[in-house]
Design a protein around this motif. Structure first.
Motif, PDB file in Angstrom:
ATOM      1  N   ASP A 101       3.821  -6.971  -0.073  1.00 50.55           N
ATOM      2  CA  ASP A 101       5.025  -6.727   0.712  1.00 50.55           C
ATOM      3  C   ASP A 101       6.105  -6.135  -0.183  1.00 50.55           C
ATOM      4  O   ASP A 101       5.936  -6.044  -1.390  1.00 50.55           O
ATOM      5  CB  ASP A 101       5.492  -7.993   1.460  1.00 50.55           C
ATOM      6  CG  ASP A 101       6.246  -8.976   0.604  1.00 50.55           C
ATOM      7  OD1 ASP A 101       6.116  -8.899  -0.633  1.00 50.55           O
ATOM      8  OD2 ASP A 101       6.955  -9.831   1.164  1.00 50.55           O
ATOM      9  N   ARG A 110       2.408 -21.693   4.964  1.00 53.58           N
ATOM     10  CA  ARG A 110       2.390 -21.019   6.277  1.00 53.58           C
ATOM     11  C   ARG A 110       1.949 -19.580   6.072  1.00 53.58           C
ATOM     12  O   ARG A 110       1.770 -19.130   4.934  1.00 53.58           O
ATOM     13  CB  ARG A 110       3.814 -21.006   6.836  1.00 53.58           C
ATOM     14  CG  ARG A 110       4.737 -20.419   5.775  1.00 53.58           C
ATOM     15  CD  ARG A 110       6.159 -20.258   6.132  1.00 53.58           C
ATOM     16  NE  ARG A 110       6.921 -19.920   4.945  1.00 53.58           N
ATOM     17  CZ  ARG A 110       7.044 -18.713   4.426  1.00 53.58           C
ATOM     18  NH1 ARG A 110       6.462 -17.684   4.994  1.00 53.58           N
ATOM     19  NH2 ARG A 110       7.739 -18.497   3.328  1.00 53.58           N
ATOM     20  N   ASP A 167       5.706 -13.574   6.465  1.00 51.73           N
ATOM     21  CA  ASP A 167       6.335 -12.640   7.386  1.00 51.73           C
ATOM     22  C   ASP A 167       7.070 -11.609   6.524  1.00 51.73           C
ATOM     23  O   ASP A 167       7.958 -12.003   5.771  1.00 51.73           O
ATOM     24  CB  ASP A 167       7.322 -13.401   8.279  1.00 51.73           C
ATOM     25  CG  ASP A 167       7.865 -12.545   9.407  1.00 51.73           C
ATOM     26  OD1 ASP A 167       7.618 -11.336   9.405  1.00 51.73           O
ATOM     27  OD2 ASP A 167       8.550 -13.104  10.284  1.00 51.73           O
ATOM     28  N   GLU A 195       3.826 -10.244   6.222  1.00 50.22           N
ATOM     29  CA  GLU A 195       2.413 -10.056   5.869  1.00 50.22           C
ATOM     30  C   GLU A 195       1.467 -10.302   7.049  1.00 50.22           C
ATOM     31  O   GLU A 195       0.406  -9.690   7.156  1.00 50.22           O
ATOM     32  CB  GLU A 195       2.021 -11.012   4.730  1.00 50.22           C
ATOM     33  CG  GLU A 195       2.634 -10.684   3.382  1.00 50.22           C
ATOM     34  CD  GLU A 195       3.984 -11.352   3.177  1.00 50.22           C
ATOM     35  OE1 GLU A 195       4.646 -11.693   4.188  1.00 50.22           O
ATOM     36  OE2 GLU A 195       4.393 -11.513   2.023  1.00 50.22           O
TER      37      GLU A 195
HETATM   38  N1  GLY Z   1       7.214 -12.349   2.928  1.00 47.62           N
HETATM   39  C1  GLY Z   1       7.381 -13.516   2.188  1.00 47.62           C
HETATM   40  C2  GLY Z   1       7.281 -14.789   2.911  1.00 47.62           C
HETATM   41  O1  GLY Z   1       6.867 -14.858   4.061  1.00 47.62           O
HETATM   42  O2  GLY Z   1       7.623 -15.814   2.338  1.00 47.62           O
END
Ligand code: GLY
Length: 418
Positions: free
Chosen positions: A211, A286, A289, A291
């Motif tokens: 990311d 978890r 996001d 990703e």
């Molecule tokens: N994109 C990094 C996270 O979800 O922590």
């Protein structure tokens, strides 16, 4: 039922909605999400960190399984409360969510059990010895707030702080608010994420994702929750992936298991590679996001079926099928994000979804016929393509047609190594 209302949860619900199983989908979100709303039978705005509310809602609607998206409800023990009331949960119990919520817990675990990839570090709950400890590192140190901070708790020397006195004032601020922190050796290299699906007994890793955390092109500007992501990341071979699983991820989960609690859910390892050596930056309890958006676009297996198997600890022998194509997600954000931004602007061009490109909502709301911007990160446009360039072209073709007052996005997602 899914808890959470960002683009990650939109992608999760989209994948669930494609399942061959008969189902009713529910979501409790913290705010509006017209993308999720369209896909669920019941969409409720409510406090998913409140265990009474979530458990009562689950009972009232006869919910069979809950997938917990964000870290906060996991830290609050919502998985524990649901499990106690007989609901299956994808997401670890509070005690194991500490792998994300307590940096000291994780670093101590790595050190105690000699799991490779950890840094030299020390935890502090007052300022005694801090200055000397920082002094030992020269310029190569990182300060981490020991708790959840929505991506704002990590300060890297040379990136977010530029002098030792900046570092000391960050530490003092944390102490004055009753918190604690770690000082760690700074790792240098290229970052990537490896997410695994765990059922408490078995682990299935997913393809590697990279990311882009900085706000602006060329990886400059402030750190964000993530401005885009792509998968697979050509940087990491399948052999290396397997090695990381064997040397780092499996031993980490084995140590968690010694606490006699099953880790059921997604484990996100934030890793760094330098000269083929792997370092662990962090774990999250978890899915990531943004990703998740490219990862789930590439998942060909029935995601709901995988979740049902994970709930029964039957992931062993299950093969997750992946689309060979690349997926690339571009986050569109409000001007000013990740600092102050305005919302409420009508969004146009939202009808550009097609076979290869999907638009996931993060911060939007519906008013009459209009969809309005309603957050810092607003949309994540994710494209598939036979190679990274085609995925890039597909994602950006749709992105470029979407606009609102003050929209911005990076133009170089996936271009890091080119
Ligand atoms: N994109 C990094 C996270 O979800 O922590």
């Amino acid at each position: 039922m899914v808890l959470g209302s960002g683009a990650r949860e939109h992608a999760i619900i989209k994948s669930l909605s494609k399942s061959k199983y008969e189902k009713k989908l529910f979501c409790i979100g913290s705010g509006h999400n017209p993308g999720i709303y369209k896909l669920c039978q019941h969409y409720t705005i409510g406090d998913y960190n409140d265990s009474n509310f979530v458990v009562n809602y689950a009972k009232e609607h006869n919910i069979k399984m809950v997938i917990i998206g964000p870290e906060n409800p996991l830290e609050m023990g919502i998985a524990d409360a649901l499990l106690t009331s007989g609901v299956e949960v994808i997401g670890p119990r509070k005690e194991l969510a500490m792998i994300e919520s307590s940096k000291t817990f994780t670093r101590d675990l790595q050190k105690e059990f000699h799991i490779p990839g950890g840094p030299k570090y020390c935890s502090f709950s007052n300022m005694n010895g801090v200055e000397d400890y920082i002094g030992d590192f020269g310029d190569d140190f990182v300060i981490k707030y020991d708790g959840l901070a929505g991506g704002k708790g990590v300060k890297v020397f040379g990136e977010h702080i530029h002098s030792k006195s900046d570092g000391l004032s960050f530490c003092k601020d944390i102490i004055s608010e009753g918190g604690s922190f770690l000082i760690e050796e700074k790792f240098i290299g290229e970052e990537f994420s490896l997410m695994s699906f765990c059922d408490g007994k078995n682990i299935k890793h997913m393809p590697v994702v990279q990311d882009h955390k900085r706000a602006f092109d060329g990886d400059v500007g402030p750190n964000t929750g993530g401005m885009g992501a792509y998968s697979p990341a050509p940087l990491i071979t399948e052999e290396l992936n397997e090695e990381i699983m064997k040397d780092i991820i499996h031993p980490t989960l084995a140590e968690l298991k010694r606490r006699n609690i099953d880790y059921k859910g997604f484990l996100y390892a934030g890793l760094m590679i330098n000269e083929q050596k792997i370092k662990v930056l962090e774990y999250n309890c978890r899915f990531g996001d943004p990703e998740t958006q490219p990862i789930l676009m590439r998942m060909k297996s029935d995601f709901l079926s995988l979740c049902l198997k994970a709930a029964k600890q039957e992931l062993k022998g299950v093969q997750i099928d992946w689309d060979d194509r690349f997926a690339l997600g571009v986050v569109m954000a409000s001007k000013g994000y990740p600092e102050k931004y305005e919302t409420g602007f009508p969004i146009s061009g939202l009808n550009g979804e097609n076979e290869t490109t999907k638009v996931f909502h993060c911060g939007t709301k519906i008013e009459g016929e209009k969809i309005l911007s309603n957050g810092g990160r607003v949309l994540c446009v994710t494209g598939l393509g036979g190679n990274l360039d085609t995925a890039f072209k597909n994602a950006y073709e749709t992105t470029s047609k979407i606009s609102w007052d003050g929209a911005f996005y990076r133009k170089d997602i996936g271009k890091r190594n080119q």
